[in-house]
Structure formats: structure tokens, C-alpha cells
Design a protein around this motif. Structure first.
Motif, PDB file in Angstrom:
ATOM      1  N   SER A 196       0.887  -1.174   0.009  1.00 63.61           N
ATOM      2  CA  SER A 196       0.058   0.143  -0.122  1.00 63.61           C
ATOM      3  C   SER A 196       0.842   1.355  -0.018  1.00 63.61           C
ATOM      4  CB  SER A 196      -0.759   0.084   1.324  1.00 63.61           C
ATOM      5  OG  SER A 196      -1.705   1.191   1.342  1.00 63.61           O
ATOM      6  N   GLY A 197       0.216   2.323  -0.839  1.00 64.87           N
ATOM      7  CA  GLY A 197       1.096   3.378  -0.723  1.00 64.87           C
ATOM      8  C   GLY A 197       2.383   3.534  -1.571  1.00 64.87           C
ATOM      9  N   SER A 198       2.961   2.475  -2.194  1.00 66.32           N
ATOM     10  CA  SER A 198       4.085   2.545  -3.106  1.00 66.32           C
ATOM     11  C   SER A 198       4.034   3.158  -4.408  1.00 66.32           C
ATOM     12  CB  SER A 198       4.713   1.046  -3.188  1.00 66.32           C
ATOM     13  OG  SER A 198       5.051   0.530  -1.929  1.00 66.32           O
ATOM     14  N   VAL A 199       5.258   3.750  -4.699  1.00 70.23           N
ATOM     15  CA  VAL A 199       5.063   4.361  -6.000  1.00 70.23           C
ATOM     16  C   VAL A 199       6.452   3.531  -6.699  1.00 70.23           C
ATOM     17  CG1 VAL A 199       5.991   6.369  -7.104  1.00 70.23           C
ATOM     18  CG2 VAL A 199       4.605   6.413  -4.885  1.00 70.23           C
ATOM     19  N   ILE A 200       5.923   3.332  -7.894  1.00 70.37           N
ATOM     20  CA  ILE A 200       6.816   2.732  -9.035  1.00 70.37           C
ATOM     21  C   ILE A 200       7.177   3.641 -10.293  1.00 70.37           C
ATOM     22  CG2 ILE A 200       6.983   0.466 -10.512  1.00 70.37           C
ATOM     23  CD1 ILE A 200       6.383  -0.076  -7.508  1.00 70.37           C
ATOM     24  N   LEU A 201       8.363   3.934 -10.514  1.00 72.06           N
ATOM     25  CA  LEU A 201       8.569   4.824 -11.409  1.00 72.06           C
ATOM     26  C   LEU A 201       9.039   4.270 -12.756  1.00 72.06           C
ATOM     27  CD1 LEU A 201      10.990   7.330  -9.477  1.00 72.06           C
ATOM     28  CD2 LEU A 201       8.562   7.511  -9.828  1.00 72.06           C
ATOM     29  N   PRO A 202       9.010   4.954 -13.790  1.00 71.75           N
ATOM     30  CA  PRO A 202       9.175   4.573 -15.239  1.00 71.75           C
ATOM     31  C   PRO A 202      10.644   3.707 -15.207  1.00 71.75           C
ATOM     32  CG  PRO A 202       8.477   6.864 -15.288  1.00 71.75           C
ATOM     33  CD  PRO A 202       8.726   6.506 -13.935  1.00 71.75           C
ATOM     34  N   GLY A 203      10.252   2.510 -16.252  1.00 71.94           N
ATOM     35  CA  GLY A 203      11.618   1.936 -16.444  1.00 71.94           C
ATOM     36  C   GLY A 203      11.906   0.710 -15.589  1.00 71.94           C
ATOM     37  N   VAL A 204      11.140   0.644 -14.545  1.00 70.69           N
ATOM     38  CA  VAL A 204      11.532  -0.367 -13.375  1.00 70.69           C
ATOM     39  C   VAL A 204      10.947  -1.697 -13.939  1.00 70.69           C
ATOM     40  CG1 VAL A 204      11.042  -1.046 -10.954  1.00 70.69           C
ATOM     41  CG2 VAL A 204      11.666   1.441 -11.531  1.00 70.69           C
ATOM     42  N   SER A 205      11.758  -2.759 -13.466  1.00 71.28           N
ATOM     43  CA  SER A 205      11.031  -4.375 -13.626  1.00 71.28           C
ATOM     44  C   SER A 205      10.995  -4.811 -12.048  1.00 71.28           C
ATOM     45  CB  SER A 205      12.148  -5.160 -14.416  1.00 71.28           C
ATOM     46  OG  SER A 205      12.018  -4.546 -15.786  1.00 71.28           O
ATOM     47  N   ILE A 206       9.880  -5.151 -11.904  1.00 75.41           N
ATOM     48  CA  ILE A 206       9.995  -5.823 -10.453  1.00 75.41           C
ATOM     49  C   ILE A 206       9.743  -7.346 -10.626  1.00 75.41           C
ATOM     50  CG2 ILE A 206       8.450  -6.144  -8.236  1.00 75.41           C
ATOM     51  CD1 ILE A 206       7.796  -3.120  -8.636  1.00 75.41           C
ATOM     52  N   PHE A 207      10.597  -8.222 -10.679  1.00 75.12           N
ATOM     53  CA  PHE A 207      10.677  -9.538 -11.210  1.00 75.12           C
ATOM     54  C   PHE A 207       9.730 -10.494 -10.253  1.00 75.12           C
ATOM     55  CE2 PHE A 207      14.329  -7.718 -13.035  1.00 75.12           C
ATOM     56  CZ  PHE A 207      14.317  -7.842 -14.400  1.00 75.12           C
ATOM     57  N   GLU A 208       9.581 -11.812 -10.856  1.00 77.37           N
ATOM     58  CA  GLU A 208       8.761 -12.608 -10.227  1.00 77.37           C
ATOM     59  C   GLU A 208       9.021 -13.182  -8.703  1.00 77.37           C
ATOM     60  OE1 GLU A 208       7.797 -17.483 -10.807  1.00 77.37           O
ATOM     61  OE2 GLU A 208       9.509 -16.836 -11.729  1.00 77.37           O
ATOM     62  N   GLY A 209       7.882 -12.717  -8.087  1.00 81.29           N
ATOM     63  CA  GLY A 209       7.855 -13.241  -6.641  1.00 81.29           C
ATOM     64  C   GLY A 209       8.446 -12.243  -5.755  1.00 81.29           C
TER      65      GLY A 209
END
Length: 188
Positions: A129-142
């Protein structure tokens, strides 16, 4: 929470629409023709999905909780079994904050320096909750991202990340992979 009917969903003109898709009648969808939704997807109240040129691609068994935001010109891809918690913001476009350029979409583009880059959320990733993901990011499996985190760089598979900017604090367990297999195979 009231969900849109199957007829209403079909009339929105999604690029792809799986079965058992539940979208709140209070969610805002922009650029539906650039949005692909898999099976068993739920999008809750007050979410905003604004698909730019790259589109938004959501896999199977994905939940997007209340007040989440997915926006930008780059592609946003959310893989199977991923979860986006409440008030998460995922950006595939971002203004230049340096002061060397003007900002915001009301300004002609020749005066701005907006970054556009794809965002990838891997299978079984969960964004707190409340997190921010910026452009160009990869959040990989798991990967698990703790609440109120700022993700500015790629996250390793099955890592647990927290903070602003986020840092890896430990590895995440993998038992969920066995549970996925049981679900897919129809086991009790």
C-alpha cells in the motif's frame, strides 16, 4: 462495491477481455482500446487506469485494490497472480524535476522533458500500500514491495524490498509456486 456488468465491460472496447473480470463502477478507465485484461481480474473502487501508447497489459488472477493508479505512455505489464495494493501509483511516464524544463501536460512538449519507459511487474509480485513505481522499473517474479516504498530500480526475483528509495532486506519464500500449481491443476 458494485461491478460493471459483462455487457458494460464489452461496450468499453478493451483490446482484450478475459472471463471473470470484475471492475468497479467507480473505477476510471482511459484508453480501453490499449488495455488487455486476462481472466480472474478485479479492479476496485476509485482506481484509475490511463493507458498511453504502450498500453496496459494485466494477466490472470490479478487484483488492483482501491485508489491504485496506472498511468503513462510506456507499457505497464502486470503478470499473473500479482497484487497491487491500495493507493499504489505505477508510472510509465514522468516529468523532469530538475528545473531545466517546464512540467505538466498543459505545457507544449517542446518545453518539457518527459521520460517514458515500460514498467514490468512479474508473476506473484505484490506491491504494498502507498508504494510508487517509477518508469523503466522491472519488479521480477515473486518480489514483495513493502508499504510506502519508492521503487526507482529493478527488483530481483523473490526479494523483499522496503523504503524510499527501496532496498532489498531479505529473500521471499517460494511455497506460493506449489500453491499456484495446485490451483492450475484444480487440486483441493
Amino acid at each position: 462495491m458494485a461491478f460493471l456488468t459483462e455487457k458494460q465491460l464489452n461496450e468499453m472496447g478493451f483490446a482484450a477481455l478475459g472471463h471473470n473480470v470484475l471492475i468497479s463502477d467507480k473505477a476510471s478507465i482511459y484508453g480501453a482500446q490499449r488495455i488487455k485484461l486476462g481472466n480472474n481480474v478485479r479492479i476496485d473502487d476509485f482506481c484509475v487506469l490511463s493507458a498511453g501508447e504502450g498500453g496496459i497489459n494485466i494477466g490472470n488472477y490479478v487484483h488492483i485494490a482501491v485508489y491504485a493508479l496506472l498511468i503513462g505512455a510506456g507499457e505497464i505489464l502486470i503478470s499473473d497472480f500479482a497484487g497491487v495494493s491500495s493507493r499504489v501509483a505505477i508510472y510509465s511516464s514522468n516529468d523532469d524535476y530538475s528545473g531545466n524544463f517546464l512540467t505538466n501536460p498543459t505545457v507544449p512538449t517542446k518545453y518539457t522533458n518527459v521520460t517514458h519507459a515500460d514498467v514490468y511487474i512479474g508473476k506473484h509480485a505484490i506491491i504494498g500500500s502507498g508504494s510508487v513505481i517509477l518508469p523503466g522499473v522491472s519488479i521480477f517474479e515473486g518480489t514483495a514491495v513493502g508499504a510506502l516504498s519508492l521503487i526507482t530500480k529493478n527488483c530481483e526475483p523473490f526479494g523483499v524490498y522496503i523504503g524510499a528509495p527501496a532496498k532489498k532486506i531479505k529473500n521471499r519464500k517460494r511455497e506460493l509456486l506449489m500453491l499456484e500449481e495446485k490451483l492450475i491443476n484444480g487440486e483441493e
